[in-house]
Design an enzyme around this catalytic site. Structure first.
Site, mmCIF file in Angstrom:
data_model
loop_
_atom_site.group_PDB
_atom_site.id
_atom_site.type_symbol
_atom_site.label_atom_id
_atom_site.label_comp_id
_atom_site.label_asym_id
_atom_site.label_seq_id
_atom_site.Cartn_x
_atom_site.Cartn_y
_atom_site.Cartn_z
ATOM 1 C CD GLU A 115 -0.944 -0.579 3.484
ATOM 2 O OE1 GLU A 115 -2.085 -0.984 3.514
ATOM 3 O OE2 GLU A 115 -0.449 -0.568 4.816
ATOM 4 C CE LYS A 117 6.919 5.214 5.744
ATOM 5 N NZ LYS A 117 6.780 6.549 5.995
ATOM 6 C CG ASP A 119 5.101 12.155 5.176
ATOM 7 O OD1 ASP A 119 5.695 11.660 6.107
ATOM 8 O OD2 ASP A 119 5.720 13.098 4.529
ATOM 9 C CE1 TYR A 227 1.149 0.846 10.742
ATOM 10 C CE2 TYR A 227 0.392 3.317 9.927
ATOM 11 C CZ TYR A 227 0.903 2.479 10.833
ATOM 12 O OH TYR A 227 1.551 2.983 11.862
ATOM 13 C CE LYS A 316 10.467 7.549 3.566
ATOM 14 N NZ LYS A 316 11.296 7.913 4.705
ATOM 15 C CB CYS A 410 13.143 47.929 -11.715
ATOM 16 S SG CYS A 410 12.858 46.646 -13.074
ATOM 17 C CB CYS A 413 13.948 49.187 -16.595
ATOM 18 S SG CYS A 413 12.632 49.623 -15.429
ATOM 19 C CB CYS A 428 9.169 47.505 -12.082
ATOM 20 S SG CYS A 428 9.951 48.635 -13.409
ATOM 21 C CB CYS A 434 10.080 47.673 -17.304
ATOM 22 S SG CYS A 434 11.040 46.371 -16.280
HETATM 23 C C1 9MJ Z 1 2.107 4.221 6.565
HETATM 24 N N1 9MJ Z 1 2.829 5.267 7.052
HETATM 25 O O1 9MJ Z 1 1.317 4.289 5.563
HETATM 26 C C2 9MJ Z 1 3.011 1.387 8.039
HETATM 27 N N2 9MJ Z 1 2.308 2.863 6.918
HETATM 28 O O2 9MJ Z 1 3.752 -0.763 9.404
HETATM 29 C C3 9MJ Z 1 1.807 1.713 6.545
HETATM 30 N N3 9MJ Z 1 2.936 2.534 8.204
HETATM 31 C C4 9MJ Z 1 3.617 0.595 9.466
HETATM 32 N N4 9MJ Z 1 2.167 0.717 7.165
HETATM 33 C C5 9MJ Z 1 4.363 -0.900 10.599
HETATM 34 N N5 9MJ Z 1 1.106 1.531 5.635
HETATM 35 C C6 9MJ Z 1 4.839 0.160 11.041
HETATM 36 C C7 9MJ Z 1 4.506 1.124 10.218
#
Ligand code: 9MJ
Length: 670
Positions: A115, A117, A119, A227, A316, A410, A413, A428, A434
């Site tokens: 899936e 990841k 943030d 998750y 990543k 400016c 010019c 300006c 210009c």
């Molecule tokens: C994120 N951040 O989407 C885990 N995570 O699984 C997913 N993080 C995770 N899995 C075990 N999809 C530790 C962190």
């Protein structure tokens, strides 16, 4: 109404609202309109307010926050909250796969659940007998902070699980995150309140979640995605990662809509490419892809190293935020003369490309972020937006580092730079004298949505102005084949093509012509309104501020800009010479003769049409009085879908909005 009936009505409403939440947040398939949902919610609120004896912390109305903590209590995790090992390329993924195969003694391909990841911030949700009883941050992995009142305000987090058979105990792990739309809206409101800006959605989510006052959290549009399962009692544990997540979904918690079972590490490579390609069009930020060994028994066998499972890895993406040094700040002059500060950076790779310039937006933003020349700064490049400096790293700050100063003259010019009262921008003062403003005005004039002069790119415009071949847009139509062929990287074939494109552009519409003139704050929509209202260029040129304000979307500022533009003798001369060169447009019929068959209807155009650009299709619809919008809502009359239409069609289907193909569209505008 007797009490028992009121109680029943309250319970019925709570259940119905919970069901709609499930449809919306978990299944991404709302069955009712937002309006209906809000109405049910208000009815429930009213009943609960009149009958406080039936109040419940599990009611969907209790998500508004209100609890204020002095500090967060500590929660000890029953099972450690681990982080993930990282990989950055296929070689590291292959090494991960081989290590696992060796460890498990398996030579057939390993199966993974994958899936995107997210943030955001990892949280743990604890449900007892189907009720949310505790939410905690990861903290150091062994113990975190109890943030239950805050997490209860997140609508994607079920307060009550649903389904026939509920577990006695369930601990779900997942990510709290802030979708991009929410992040942008939050920063816009911070900006308006002169408050600190968040550097990225992750920081904004963290700041929103760790609020001692949960009403603040409630005001931030946070979301949640599960998750993993950390504890389960009372129902049997599914035997794969993927099946675990399906169970979580069935219980009413959101999981990633992109989750897939993959049959081998090679399939993981393909999945990475797909997600990487989709990254910029997702409505939330992701920083990679997570792969987890699918079979639970094998996960157990593989076990853990200090802080991370051996059975999972995060591949990543290249970082979208990196640190580098701010070498200098220069000022770029735009079409309207506005000076934009641009950061000159020590070159650095951001999101996979080398960046040495980034925008600093404006002086207010520099002051708000306190960015000084010499600072180590964080540069961010997300999606296809221009890289920007989001923050300075204060620990590297030296006392001699100074804030950039707006120059008095400016840089192009040397005319004085002025700041108009009540406006943030410095400009300006020289106007089209210009060279920078002249170049930008010509680029705007020839753009696709303006005069659409094919082959007249930015570099070419700069050459033409720098060589003194043209000094305004009027000069474009006097260029000769000899002049053009003499230019750098210009073969005589392309010179002739450009002359043809110039000739072609002379047949235009009044709307495009007005837009192309580049009057400050007159965009395409305003240009169209002006064209339809006045029907003749001369009428617009002669209109005073009051007359102009009779046009739908023209306010006092825009009207003043238009009057000022046409009052300038230089502009009058340019317009006359453009008309003399042969620029013309079809007459616009009087309103009573005008066929406004589509007045009152709203259309959305999506995908690629075979015979029209989206712009052309929109102009055709507008010429019949229809409104063209960029987003689908319940008010949309129909969506016109070409090839590869994307999510707007999905939304239309969900809302029951009609979808038309290109043929039907042609019938419509005929
Ligand atoms: C994120 N951040 O989407 C885990 N995570 O699984 C997913 N993080 C995770 N899995 C075990 N999809 C530790 C962190």
């Amino acid at each position: 109404m007797p009490k028992s009936e009121i109680r029943q009505q309250i319970e019925r409403l709570r259940e119905e609202i919970n069901q709609h939440n499930m449809q919306y947040y978990v299944l991404d398939d709302p069955l009712v309109t937002d309006q209906y949902y809000d109405q049910q919610m208000r009815e429930l609120q009213a009943l609960e307010a009149a009958h406080p004896e039936f109040a419940s912390p599990l009611s969907p109305t209790s998500r508004v926050g209100g609890e204020v903590s002095k500090q967060f209590a500590t929660v000890t995790h029953e099972a450690a909250m681990l982080s993930l090992e990282n990989a950055f390329d296929e070689a590291e993924m292959l090494a991960f796969n081989k290590k696992l195969s060796d460890l498990l003694g398996i030579d057939s391909p390993l199966q993974f659940s994958a899936e995107p990841k997210l943030d955001g911030l990892a949280v743990s949700l604890l449900y007892r007998n189907g009720e949310l009883v505790r939410a905690a941050t990861r903290g150091d992995g062994q113990s975190g902070e109890n943030i239950t009142p805050n997490v209860r305000t997140i609508k994607a987090v079920a307060l009550k699980l649903i389904g026939k058979q509920l577990p006695e105990l369930l601990e779900v792990r997942g990510e709290v995150y802030l979708p991009l739309a929410g992040f942008n809206a939050l920063n816009e409101s911070q900006r308006q309140n002169n408050a600190k800006l968040f550097a990225n959605p992750r920081n904004a989510a963290a700041g929103s979640l760790r609020q001692l006052d949960s009403t603040i959290t409630a005001s931030r549009p946070l979301s949640f995605c599960s998750y993993g399962i950390a504890q389960l009692e009372g129902i049997e544990m599914p035997d794969t990662q993927y099946a675990q997540m399906q169970l979580v979904k069935a219980l009413g918690l959101p999981i990633s809509p992109y989750i897939q079972q993959l049959e081998s590490i090679q399939a993981c490579f393909e999945y990475y490419r797909q997600i990487a390609a989709a990254r910029d069009s997702l409505p939330f930020e992701i920083d990679g892809v997570v792969y987890k060994l699918n079979v639970l028994k094998l996960q157990k066998k593989a076990g853990f190293v200090s802080r991370a499972p051996r059975w999972a890895i995060a591949w990543k993406f290249p970082a979208q935020e990196v640190m580098t040094r701010l070498l200098d700040v220069e000022f770029q002059v735009g079409r309207t003369g506005a000076l934009t500060p641009v950061a000159r950076l020590e070159a650095v790779e951001v999101g996979g490309v080398i960046v040495s310039n980034a925008t600093l937006h404006n002086m207010d933003e520099i002051r708000r972020k306190d960015i000084r020349i010499g600072d180590t700064v964080i540069v961010r490049r997300a999606g296809d937006v221009i890289p920007e400096v989001v923050a300075a790293v204060l620990k590297d700050r030296q006392p001699e580092f100074e804030l950039p100063q707006m120059p008095a003259l400016c840089p192009v010019c040397q005319s004085p730079v002025v700041q108009q009262e009540g406006q943030a921008a410095y400009r300006c003062s020289a106007g089209l004298i210009c060279a920078a403003q002249r170049k930008e005005a010509i680029k705007h004039f020839s753009a696709r949505k303006a005069m659409d002069i094919d082959g007249l790119g930015d570099k070419l415009v700069e050459q033409l102005v720098d060589l003194g071949l043209i000094d305004s847009v009027a000069g474009l139509y006097a260029l000769s084949l000899e002049q053009l062929s003499g230019l750098e990287r210009m073969a005589s074939k392309s010179a002739q093509n450009l002359l043809d494109a110039l000739e072609h552009s002379k047949q235009t519409t009044l709307q495009r012509f007005i837009y192309a003139l580049g009057i400050r704050e007159v965009g395409e929509a305003t240009a169209l309104s002006l064209a339809n209202h006045f029907r003749e260029l001369a009428a617009i040129q002669q209109a005073d501020q009051e007359t102009l304000m009779q046009v739908g979307d023209v306010g006092p500022v825009v009207a003043a800009n238009i009057v000022a533009f046409f009052a300038q003798e230089e502009n009058q001369k340019i317009i006359q010479s453009l008309l003399d060169a042969g620029i013309s447009w079809p007459p616009i019929a009087a309103p009573d003769a005008l066929d406004l068959a589509l007045k009152g209807f709203t259309y959305v155009i999506t995908g690629t049409l075979e015979n029209y650009s989206r712009q052309q299709a929109a102009e055709l619809l507008a010429s019949k009085g229809a409104k063209v919008s960029s987003s689908v809502s319940a008010k949309t009359t129909a969506v016109i879908a070409g090839d590869k239409p994307g999510s707007k069609v999905d939304k239309a289907l969900k809302l029951g909005v009609t979808i038309l193909d290109e043929r039907t569209f042609e019938e419509l505008v005929k």
